[in-house]
Design a protein around this motif. Sequence first.
Motif, PDB file in Angstrom:
ATOM      1  N   MET A   6       0.708  -1.224   0.020  1.00 25.26           N
ATOM      2  CA  MET A   6       0.109   0.087   0.111  1.00 25.26           C
ATOM      3  C   MET A   6       0.986   1.369  -0.279  1.00 25.26           C
ATOM      4  O   MET A   6       1.533   1.521   0.617  1.00 25.26           O
ATOM      5  N   SER A   7       0.526   2.435  -0.541  1.00 27.43           N
ATOM      6  CA  SER A   7       1.641   3.571  -0.853  1.00 27.43           C
ATOM      7  C   SER A   7       0.362   4.436   0.043  1.00 27.43           C
ATOM      8  O   SER A   7       1.391   6.294  -0.310  1.00 27.43           O
ATOM      9  N   ARG A  48      -4.650  -0.423   6.697  1.00 29.68           N
ATOM     10  CA  ARG A  48      -4.726   0.233   5.495  1.00 29.68           C
ATOM     11  C   ARG A  48      -5.505   1.724   5.361  1.00 29.68           C
ATOM     12  O   ARG A  48      -5.441   2.789   4.500  1.00 29.68           O
ATOM     13  N   SER A  49      -6.532   1.642   6.100  1.00 29.60           N
ATOM     14  CA  SER A  49      -7.882   2.335   6.002  1.00 29.60           C
ATOM     15  C   SER A  49      -7.090   3.993   6.404  1.00 29.60           C
ATOM     16  O   SER A  49      -7.119   4.856   6.395  1.00 29.60           O
ATOM     17  N   ARG A  50      -6.332   3.802   7.576  1.00 18.27           N
ATOM     18  CA  ARG A  50      -6.129   5.047   9.057  1.00 18.27           C
ATOM     19  C   ARG A  50      -4.425   5.678   8.196  1.00 18.27           C
ATOM     20  O   ARG A  50      -3.817   6.280   8.584  1.00 18.27           O
ATOM     21  N   GLY A  51      -3.794   4.653   7.619  1.00 17.75           N
ATOM     22  CA  GLY A  51      -2.202   5.180   7.334  1.00 17.75           C
ATOM     23  C   GLY A  51      -1.722   3.896   8.700  1.00 17.75           C
ATOM     24  O   GLY A  51      -1.970   4.065   9.674  1.00 17.75           O
ATOM     25  N   ASN A  52      -0.355   3.566   7.525  1.00 20.81           N
ATOM     26  CA  ASN A  52       0.492   3.031   9.251  1.00 20.81           C
ATOM     27  C   ASN A  52       1.628   3.821   9.962  1.00 20.81           C
ATOM     28  O   ASN A  52       1.166   4.893  10.164  1.00 20.81           O
ATOM     29  N   PHE A  53       2.316   3.158  11.377  1.00 23.27           N
ATOM     30  CA  PHE A  53       2.277   3.417  11.977  1.00 23.27           C
ATOM     31  C   PHE A  53       3.931   4.211  12.181  1.00 23.27           C
ATOM     32  O   PHE A  53       4.189   5.266  12.437  1.00 23.27           O
ATOM     33  N   TYR A  54       4.569   3.620  10.142  1.00 19.09           N
ATOM     34  CA  TYR A  54       5.867   4.379   9.694  1.00 19.09           C
ATOM     35  C   TYR A  54       5.398   5.340   8.589  1.00 19.09           C
ATOM     36  O   TYR A  54       5.896   4.299   7.432  1.00 19.09           O
ATOM     37  N   ALA A  60       3.635   0.692   1.724  1.00 23.01           N
ATOM     38  CA  ALA A  60       4.442  -1.026   3.290  1.00 23.01           C
ATOM     39  C   ALA A  60       3.610  -1.926   2.909  1.00 23.01           C
ATOM     40  O   ALA A  60       2.796  -1.826   2.357  1.00 23.01           O
ATOM     41  N   ILE A  61       3.997  -2.938   3.207  1.00 22.66           N
ATOM     42  CA  ILE A  61       4.168  -3.803   3.049  1.00 22.66           C
ATOM     43  C   ILE A  61       2.968  -4.527   4.765  1.00 22.66           C
ATOM     44  O   ILE A  61       3.708  -4.893   5.630  1.00 22.66           O
ATOM     45  N   LEU A  62       1.619  -5.091   4.315  1.00 17.45           N
ATOM     46  CA  LEU A  62       1.017  -5.394   5.609  1.00 17.45           C
ATOM     47  C   LEU A  62       1.720  -6.644   6.080  1.00 17.45           C
ATOM     48  O   LEU A  62       1.511  -7.406   5.532  1.00 17.45           O
ATOM     49  N   GLY A  63       0.624  -6.954   7.125  1.00 19.78           N
ATOM     50  CA  GLY A  63       0.421  -8.478   8.116  1.00 19.78           C
ATOM     51  C   GLY A  63       1.685  -9.222   8.786  1.00 19.78           C
ATOM     52  O   GLY A  63       2.470  -8.804   8.702  1.00 19.78           O
ATOM     53  N   CYS A  64       0.870  -8.850  10.654  1.00 18.61           N
ATOM     54  CA  CYS A  64       2.103  -9.298  11.209  1.00 18.61           C
ATOM     55  C   CYS A  64       1.973 -10.720  11.713  1.00 18.61           C
ATOM     56  O   CYS A  64       3.057 -11.119  11.858  1.00 18.61           O
ATOM     57  N   ASP A  65       1.045 -11.366  11.074  1.00 19.68           N
ATOM     58  CA  ASP A  65       1.511 -12.686  11.723  1.00 19.68           C
ATOM     59  C   ASP A  65       1.574 -13.415   9.862  1.00 19.68           C
ATOM     60  O   ASP A  65       1.315 -13.574   8.812  1.00 19.68           O
ATOM     61  N   GLY A  92       5.303  -6.120   9.297  1.00 17.98           N
ATOM     62  CA  GLY A  92       3.387  -5.841   9.302  1.00 17.98           C
ATOM     63  C   GLY A  92       3.422  -3.990   9.510  1.00 17.98           C
ATOM     64  O   GLY A  92       1.667  -3.880   9.615  1.00 17.98           O
ATOM     65  N   LEU A  93       4.148  -3.287  10.620  1.00 18.48           N
ATOM     66  CA  LEU A  93       3.269  -2.382  11.251  1.00 18.48           C
ATOM     67  C   LEU A  93       3.749  -0.591  10.190  1.00 18.48           C
ATOM     68  O   LEU A  93       2.576   0.131  10.270  1.00 18.48           O
ATOM     69  N   GLY A  94       4.062  -1.321   8.689  1.00 18.77           N
ATOM     70  CA  GLY A  94       4.836  -0.236   8.137  1.00 18.77           C
ATOM     71  C   GLY A  94       6.478  -0.421   7.994  1.00 18.77           C
ATOM     72  O   GLY A  94       6.871  -0.903   8.488  1.00 18.77           O
ATOM     73  N   GLY A  95       6.400  -0.302   6.156  1.00 17.66           N
ATOM     74  CA  GLY A  95       7.711   0.001   5.443  1.00 17.66           C
ATOM     75  C   GLY A  95       7.683  -1.695   4.553  1.00 17.66           C
ATOM     76  O   GLY A  95       6.889  -2.398   5.304  1.00 17.66           O
ATOM     77  N   PRO A  96       8.769  -1.733   4.268  1.00 21.79           N
ATOM     78  CA  PRO A  96       8.522  -3.185   3.730  1.00 21.79           C
ATOM     79  C   PRO A  96       8.733  -4.569   4.570  1.00 21.79           C
ATOM     80  O   PRO A  96       8.861  -5.574   3.924  1.00 21.79           O
ATOM     81  N   ARG A  97       8.499  -4.620   6.009  1.00 16.83           N
ATOM     82  CA  ARG A  97       8.923  -5.604   6.611  1.00 16.83           C
ATOM     83  C   ARG A  97       7.303  -6.360   7.028  1.00 16.83           C
ATOM     84  O   ARG A  97       6.510  -5.674   8.192  1.00 16.83           O
ATOM     85  N   GLY A  98       6.479  -6.916   5.960  1.00 18.69           N
ATOM     86  CA  GLY A  98       5.374  -7.800   6.621  1.00 18.69           C
ATOM     87  C   GLY A  98       5.509  -9.227   5.512  1.00 18.69           C
ATOM     88  O   GLY A  98       6.445  -9.173   5.137  1.00 18.69           O
TER      89      GLY A  98
END
Length: 333
Positions: A6-7, A48-54, A60-65, A92-98
């Motif tokens: 998501m950009s 995704r709807s509000r914007g990520n932490f970073y 950003a790539i989402l997905g914590c699990d 999954g909280l922001g940036g390329p690590r998800g």
Amino acid sequence: MKAVVMSAAGTPDVLEVRDVPMPKVENNADVLVRLHAAGVNPIDTKLRSRGNFYPDRSPAILGCDGAGVVEAVGSGVQQFKPGDEVYFCKGGLGGPRGNYAEYAVVEEWSLAKKPASLSFAEAAAAPLVLITAWESLYDRAQLQAGQRVLIHAGAGGVGHVAIQLARLQGAEVATTVGSPEKAEFVRQLGATVPILYKERDFVEAVMEWTGGEGVDVAFDTVGDDTFFKTAPAVKVYGDLVTILEPKPEFGSLKTARLRNLRISLELMLTPMMEGLLDAQRDQAKILSQCARLFDENRLQIQLSHTFPLEEAAAAHRLLETGSMTGKIALTMG
């Protein structure tokens, strides 16, 4: 590698499949995992709807699990080797690590061996809800055998795991559900008192169940006015744990104060957000203990839907309809 990125914040349509650079083992503790599946959680749809932490780390790539197979390890990794099957909650909280991706790099201390009895999709659906329910009931509320607990939304992702963990601890469970079908589902998980909250006031039902005393522990997974409405259902000097931020526009803490409730807040993402390595190790230990429970058939995860990675937007739309039973996962083929 392929990843869903998501950009900008917005509707599920902002999720795009792109070719992105594959992550590499760069540090001694790094483990490269070829992902087979990723869990989809409400935190993903909120970011995704509000914007990520970073927001400065876009796209950003989402997905914590995630769950997958170890491909390569750093020179300092001791617990894992290529070919090991693992599951985890990291990134999954922001940036390329998800984990909406084909590969992820995860530090050794965040990984646990995947339960042998679970598929990759089932395993990927489990970590965030397992840790959330475990920390809420066992660490925050210090739930004891013989106690009575009220769990809101017992058929949901966190709720259905929380029912099982409470029963494993020797507690009795009442839980709110939205339909007779969900009532039957939670009974099968071990709930004693399913409460159809659309038909009956849950406080009234709890007080009837407890002889007017209230439950020892209440676990709020819904938030908003549900948190405040739950206070009268908890016994004096009892525990009320929530995974949402209590907002004053939805109620007052007057009843909770009068009943001398111990109120606890649970956010299992804190160790990741704050870089607390010992706490991340503790969470991985929770996953290891749960893996044993899965393989002993004492714990189960309800995986209701799976989608191919390319259909992440459809997974988000389904989750945002609400009233989900169990969990959703993305699969990487």
